[in-house]
Scaffold this motif. Structure first.
Motif, PDB file in Angstrom:
ATOM      1  N   GLY A 297       0.803  -1.217   0.000  1.00 16.10           N
ATOM      2  CA  GLY A 297       0.000   0.000   0.000  1.00 16.10           C
ATOM      3  C   GLY A 297       0.837   1.269   0.000  1.00 16.10           C
ATOM      4  O   GLY A 297       1.943   1.294   0.561  1.00 16.10           O
ATOM      5  N   PRO A 298       0.328   2.334  -0.575  1.00 19.20           N
ATOM      6  CA  PRO A 298       1.093   3.583  -0.646  1.00 19.20           C
ATOM      7  C   PRO A 298       1.265   4.278   0.697  1.00 19.20           C
ATOM      8  O   PRO A 298       2.150   5.120   0.844  1.00 19.20           O
ATOM      9  N   HIS A 299       0.423   3.953   1.684  1.00 19.57           N
ATOM     10  CA  HIS A 299       0.521   4.612   2.997  1.00 19.57           C
ATOM     11  C   HIS A 299       1.249   3.740   4.020  1.00 19.57           C
ATOM     12  O   HIS A 299       1.148   4.000   5.226  1.00 19.57           O
ATOM     13  N   ARG A 300       1.985   2.733   3.565  1.00 18.84           N
ATOM     14  CA  ARG A 300       2.573   1.758   4.483  1.00 18.84           C
ATOM     15  C   ARG A 300       3.551   2.367   5.477  1.00 18.84           C
ATOM     16  O   ARG A 300       3.768   1.808   6.561  1.00 18.84           O
ATOM     17  N   GLY A 301       4.142   3.514   5.158  1.00 20.83           N
ATOM     18  CA  GLY A 301       5.101   4.125   6.070  1.00 20.83           C
ATOM     19  C   GLY A 301       4.525   5.238   6.918  1.00 20.83           C
ATOM     20  O   GLY A 301       5.245   5.832   7.727  1.00 20.83           O
TER      21      GLY A 301
ATOM     22  N   SER B  40      -3.590   0.467   4.591  1.00 24.59           N
ATOM     23  CA  SER B  40      -2.412   1.032   3.938  1.00 24.59           C
ATOM     24  C   SER B  40      -2.672   1.611   2.556  1.00 24.59           C
ATOM     25  O   SER B  40      -1.762   2.181   1.957  1.00 24.59           O
ATOM     26  N   ALA B  41      -3.921   1.498   2.054  1.00 20.65           N
ATOM     27  CA  ALA B  41      -4.178   1.998   0.703  1.00 20.65           C
ATOM     28  C   ALA B  41      -5.508   2.737   0.597  1.00 20.65           C
ATOM     29  O   ALA B  41      -5.552   3.926   0.281  1.00 20.65           O
ATOM     30  N   ALA B  42      -6.618   2.045   0.850  1.00 24.33           N
ATOM     31  CA  ALA B  42      -7.930   2.648   0.612  1.00 24.33           C
ATOM     32  C   ALA B  42      -8.269   3.730   1.631  1.00 24.33           C
ATOM     33  O   ALA B  42      -8.934   4.717   1.318  1.00 24.33           O
ATOM     34  N   GLY B  43      -7.835   3.546   2.871  1.00 24.87           N
ATOM     35  CA  GLY B  43      -8.061   4.567   3.884  1.00 24.87           C
ATOM     36  C   GLY B  43      -7.052   5.706   3.749  1.00 24.87           C
ATOM     37  O   GLY B  43      -6.035   5.572   3.079  1.00 24.87           O
ATOM     38  N   ASP B  44      -7.348   6.806   4.387  1.00 25.89           N
ATOM     39  CA  ASP B  44      -6.429   7.958   4.323  1.00 25.89           C
ATOM     40  C   ASP B  44      -6.483   8.655   5.675  1.00 25.89           C
ATOM     41  O   ASP B  44      -7.351   9.500   5.922  1.00 25.89           O
ATOM     42  N   TYR B  45      -5.543   8.291   6.567  1.00 26.97           N
ATOM     43  CA  TYR B  45      -5.577   8.772   7.945  1.00 26.97           C
ATOM     44  C   TYR B  45      -4.555   9.879   8.164  1.00 26.97           C
ATOM     45  O   TYR B  45      -3.345   9.640   8.047  1.00 26.97           O
ATOM     46  N   PRO B  46      -4.990  11.074   8.507  1.00 26.60           N
ATOM     47  CA  PRO B  46      -4.033  12.115   8.906  1.00 26.60           C
ATOM     48  C   PRO B  46      -3.465  11.794  10.286  1.00 26.60           C
ATOM     49  O   PRO B  46      -4.052  11.025  11.053  1.00 26.60           O
ATOM     50  N   LEU B  47      -2.358  12.391  10.616  1.00 28.90           N
ATOM     51  CA  LEU B  47      -1.720  12.135  11.904  1.00 28.90           C
ATOM     52  C   LEU B  47      -2.653  12.454  13.066  1.00 28.90           C
ATOM     53  O   LEU B  47      -2.629  11.788  14.101  1.00 28.90           O
ATOM     54  N   ARG B  48      -3.528  13.450  12.910  1.00 35.80           N
ATOM     55  CA  ARG B  48      -4.434  13.824  13.997  1.00 35.80           C
ATOM     56  C   ARG B  48      -5.447  12.725  14.327  1.00 35.80           C
ATOM     57  O   ARG B  48      -6.132  12.804  15.351  1.00 35.80           O
TER      58      ARG B  48
END
Length: 251
Positions: A68-72, A128-136
């Motif tokens: 996933g693109p958000h893995r890190g 890690s991909a479909a969701g989009d979680y900001p740090l907050r």
């Protein structure tokens, strides 16, 4: 990354499986553990069965997550940690701590593998991909309450499993009435812990795949808890009369 039509179909499939599982388990007791019986094909050692069943939930999740693109990103890494805390134990520690020489049908293990591959895939892809979680998101009440529920449920599950293991001494294979801890109120606090745990996951991820897993967990474990409760009452004449199956004072 928007969820594809195929991905949504897999999540819908998991919800459909929850309905089918609940209905099926209210009619037939799954043939493993205390209900193991003939007529379900070849069997394998229970330790091997649990390893085969649960390891895909751990390993497939990591594989899909890593693509996933958000893995890190920080939030997905925290969610990855929560998932692996449960499944690393369930796949690689729990089987080694089982006592007795029980067996289970290979068919049961195969069905569980299929579900765990599906479930790990849809949840890992969301995280890690479909969701989009900001740090907050780590300070959001939904995450904080969900993570607290997850950890509470995990602790309840682990402690209850330990109580059950301690009932058998070396070489013993029979069943006894569990006592102490949450067993004071319900017959299956280990199952209650898992239901709370994955309900917390659904809240912490705020996702349909997380909700689908929570629903499936309840659909799978509520019927088994009711079966265990009836089994205890039939087998032990001194079984605590005020103890419920799963939810204190209610169910």
């Amino acid at each position: 990354m928007p969820a594809s039509g195929l991905y949504r179909a897999f999540v819908s499939l998991e919800l459909a499986l929850a309905v089918a599982t609940f209905v099926g388990l209210r009619l037939i007791r799954a043939p493993y553990g205390r209900y193991v019986r003939g007529g379900w094909g070849p069997t394998i050692p229970a330790r091997l069965g649990w390893l085969l069943m649960e390891s895909p939930a751990c390993l497939v999740f990591v594989g899909v997550y890593a693509a996933g693109p958000h893995r890190g990103a920080p939030v997905p890494l925290v969610l990855l940690g929560l998932w692996q805390v449960h499944y690393a134990h369930r796949a690689f520690v729990y089987p080694l701590r089982l006592r007795g020489g029980g067996r289970m049908p290979l068919a049961v293990a195969g069905l569980a593998v299929t579900f765990n591959v599906l479930n790990a895939s849809v949840n890992a892809r969301w995280v890690s991909a479909a969701g989009d979680y900001p740090l907050r998101w780590l300070a959001d009440p939904r995450f904080l309450i969900g993570a607290a529920l997850f950890l509470f449920g995990l602790g309840l599950n682990l402690r209850s499993d330990q109580t059950l293991r301690s009932l058998r001494g070396p070489g013993e294979t029979g069943y006894k009435v569990p006592r102490g801890g949450a067993f004071r109120w319900v017959s299956c606090p280990n199952y209650l812990g898992e239901i709370v745990e994955w309900s917390g996951w659904a809240l912490a991820t705020w996702s349909v795949p997380g909700l689908a897993f929570a629903v499936y967990t309840a659909a799978n474990l509520v019927p088994r808890a009711l079966s265990h409760h009836d089994w205890y009452r039939q087998r032990f004449v001194d079984y605590p009369p005020g103890r419920r199956a799963l939810i204190p004072y209610i169910l």
